[in-house]
Design a protein around this motif. Sequence first.
Motif, mmCIF file in Angstrom:
data_model
loop_
_atom_site.group_PDB
_atom_site.id
_atom_site.type_symbol
_atom_site.label_atom_id
_atom_site.label_comp_id
_atom_site.label_asym_id
_atom_site.label_seq_id
_atom_site.Cartn_x
_atom_site.Cartn_y
_atom_site.Cartn_z
ATOM 1 N N ALA A 33 -25.709 -4.018 53.707
ATOM 2 C CA ALA A 33 -26.678 -2.740 53.248
ATOM 3 C C ALA A 33 -27.615 -2.694 54.741
ATOM 4 O O ALA A 33 -28.237 -3.737 55.296
ATOM 5 N N VAL A 38 -25.290 1.820 52.736
ATOM 6 C CA VAL A 38 -24.419 0.828 52.365
ATOM 7 C C VAL A 38 -23.103 0.932 52.916
ATOM 8 O O VAL A 38 -22.554 1.999 52.758
ATOM 9 N N PRO A 55 -27.727 5.035 49.417
ATOM 10 C CA PRO A 55 -28.516 3.994 48.456
ATOM 11 C C PRO A 55 -28.200 4.459 46.950
ATOM 12 O O PRO A 55 -27.883 3.685 45.947
ATOM 13 N N ALA A 56 -28.478 5.853 46.552
ATOM 14 C CA ALA A 56 -28.438 6.309 45.424
ATOM 15 C C ALA A 56 -27.179 6.470 44.940
ATOM 16 O O ALA A 56 -26.833 5.928 43.773
ATOM 17 N N TRP A 58 -24.595 4.203 45.811
ATOM 18 C CA TRP A 58 -24.348 2.891 45.696
ATOM 19 C C TRP A 58 -24.921 2.230 44.354
ATOM 20 O O TRP A 58 -24.330 1.601 43.478
ATOM 21 N N ASP A 59 -26.017 2.666 44.053
ATOM 22 C CA ASP A 59 -26.697 2.379 42.730
ATOM 23 C C ASP A 59 -26.019 2.814 41.686
ATOM 24 O O ASP A 59 -25.642 1.888 40.541
ATOM 25 N N ASP A 60 -25.513 3.927 41.670
ATOM 26 C CA ASP A 60 -24.824 4.629 40.559
ATOM 27 C C ASP A 60 -23.287 3.702 40.361
ATOM 28 O O ASP A 60 -22.953 3.615 39.192
ATOM 29 N N LEU A 62 -22.835 0.622 41.263
ATOM 30 C CA LEU A 62 -23.170 -0.634 40.702
ATOM 31 C C LEU A 62 -23.286 -0.569 39.339
ATOM 32 O O LEU A 62 -22.865 -1.493 38.370
ATOM 33 N N ARG A 63 -23.989 0.498 38.657
ATOM 34 C CA ARG A 63 -24.397 0.580 37.145
ATOM 35 C C ARG A 63 -22.963 1.113 36.596
ATOM 36 O O ARG A 63 -22.627 0.282 35.337
ATOM 37 N N ARG A 68 -23.259 -0.234 32.696
ATOM 38 C CA ARG A 68 -24.404 0.194 32.101
ATOM 39 C C ARG A 68 -24.629 1.761 32.165
ATOM 40 O O ARG A 68 -24.191 2.441 32.936
#
Length: 68
Positions: A33, A38, A55-56, A58-60, A62-63, A68
């Motif tokens: 990170a 990332v 980052p956005a 990467w967050d998507d 991971l979800r 989720r």
Amino acid sequence: MSVQHSKAAVPEAAWVKSSYSTGNGGECLEVAALPGAVLVRDSKRPTMAKLAIGPAAWDDFLRMAAGR
């Protein structure tokens, strides 16, 4: 997303291998990170190109991976 071919200074300590990695030489990715990105690399070829992900995104990812 982009592929980084530069030799930017990312300390080896910044790279994290998945806790699911068995260490038996299988397929494994490592992530680091950084501010604003990332980085993802192949653990067997750490000097090769790295994939830079925002980052956005990467967050998507991971979800999605967590279901989720």
